[in-house]
Write a protein that holds these residues in place. Structure first.
Motif, PDB file in Angstrom:
ATOM      1  N   PHE A  32      53.446  53.038  39.077  1.00  0.00           N
ATOM      2  CA  PHE A  32      53.505  51.938  37.917  1.00  0.00           C
ATOM      3  C   PHE A  32      54.710  52.402  36.810  1.00  0.00           C
ATOM      4  N   LYS A  55      51.371  46.050  37.862  1.00  0.00           N
ATOM      5  CA  LYS A  55      50.027  46.035  37.567  1.00  0.00           C
ATOM      6  C   LYS A  55      49.269  44.972  37.754  1.00  0.00           C
ATOM      7  N   ARG A  56      49.988  43.738  37.756  1.00  0.00           N
ATOM      8  CA  ARG A  56      49.064  42.327  37.791  1.00  0.00           C
ATOM      9  C   ARG A  56      48.772  42.234  39.403  1.00  0.00           C
ATOM     10  N   GLY A  58      47.522  44.140  41.705  1.00  0.00           N
ATOM     11  CA  GLY A  58      46.465  45.059  42.416  1.00  0.00           C
ATOM     12  C   GLY A  58      46.810  45.904  43.538  1.00  0.00           C
ATOM     13  N   HIS A  79      41.838  54.676  42.790  1.00  0.00           N
ATOM     14  CA  HIS A  79      42.082  54.078  41.567  1.00  0.00           C
ATOM     15  C   HIS A  79      42.527  52.566  41.583  1.00  0.00           C
ATOM     16  N   GLU A  82      40.897  49.678  39.378  1.00  0.00           N
ATOM     17  CA  GLU A  82      41.376  49.717  38.173  1.00  0.00           C
ATOM     18  C   GLU A  82      42.607  48.780  37.778  1.00  0.00           C
ATOM     19  N   THR A  83      43.340  48.590  38.680  1.00  0.00           N
ATOM     20  CA  THR A  83      44.408  47.591  38.575  1.00  0.00           C
ATOM     21  C   THR A  83      44.241  46.231  39.432  1.00  0.00           C
TER      22      THR A  83
END
Length: 166
Positions: A32, A55-56, A58, A79, A82-83
């Motif tokens: 990221f 991040k949008r 996934g 993780h 979380e995204t």
């Protein structure tokens, strides 16, 4: 060593630095933010390529299919939710970008039976993973994504070395 490797979710780039020191010359970092430990020299001379993730999106990995001989997943798969992604979508994307016969090498996946994870949940303010896995869950996810597990040293692994299905 000239086979392309993707350090998926490379964080600060510590694993990519080890690969550089070992003589690898086609390292791709996917995270990221640009990895802090990767030198600008390594990027300028073409040994490292940095891909900044959105991040949008996934689980999406917007890289060409069949591009990599090896994908490293070290402390990343746990993780993806979380995204906005999912483990199975992420593993399918990794399978898509691997070449035939390519390898996913996974390590450091938090185990639901880990005493360290259990203890960290009891200590106020101590970081702990939100998502934990059982070995059979991980093997099932890998199978659904088209991988075959070829090595499984311990649950701390992902569970180890997996081959892209042919």
């Amino acid at each position: 060593m000239h086979l392309p490797i993707l350090d998926w979710g490379c964080g600060n780039g510590h694993i990519s630095c080890f690969l550089l020191e070992a003589g690898y010359t086609q390292i791709h970092c996917y995270a990221f933010r640009p990895p802090a430990l990767i030198s600008s020299d390594a990027c300028r001379d073409g040994r490292v390529t940095i891909h900044v993730a959105n991040k949008r999106h996934g689980s999406s990995i917007p890289l060409p299919s069949c591009s990599f001989q090896t994908v490293l997943s070290i402390g990343v798969l746990e993780h993806v939710r979380e995204t906005g992604g999912t483990e199975i979508e992420s593993l399918r994307e990794i399978n898509r970008i691997l070449r035939d016969g390519g390898r996913l090498i996974g390590y450091h996946l938090p185990n639901v039976l880990s005493p360290i994870e259990a203890l960290s949940r009891l200590l106020p303010g101590k970081y702990h993973h939100q998502y934990l896995f059982r070995r059979n869950q991980v093997v099932n996810l890998l199978d659904q994504a088209g991988f075959s597990v070829s090595s499984s040293p311990s649950m701390g692994s992902c569970p180890g070395i997996c081959s892209r299905g042919l």
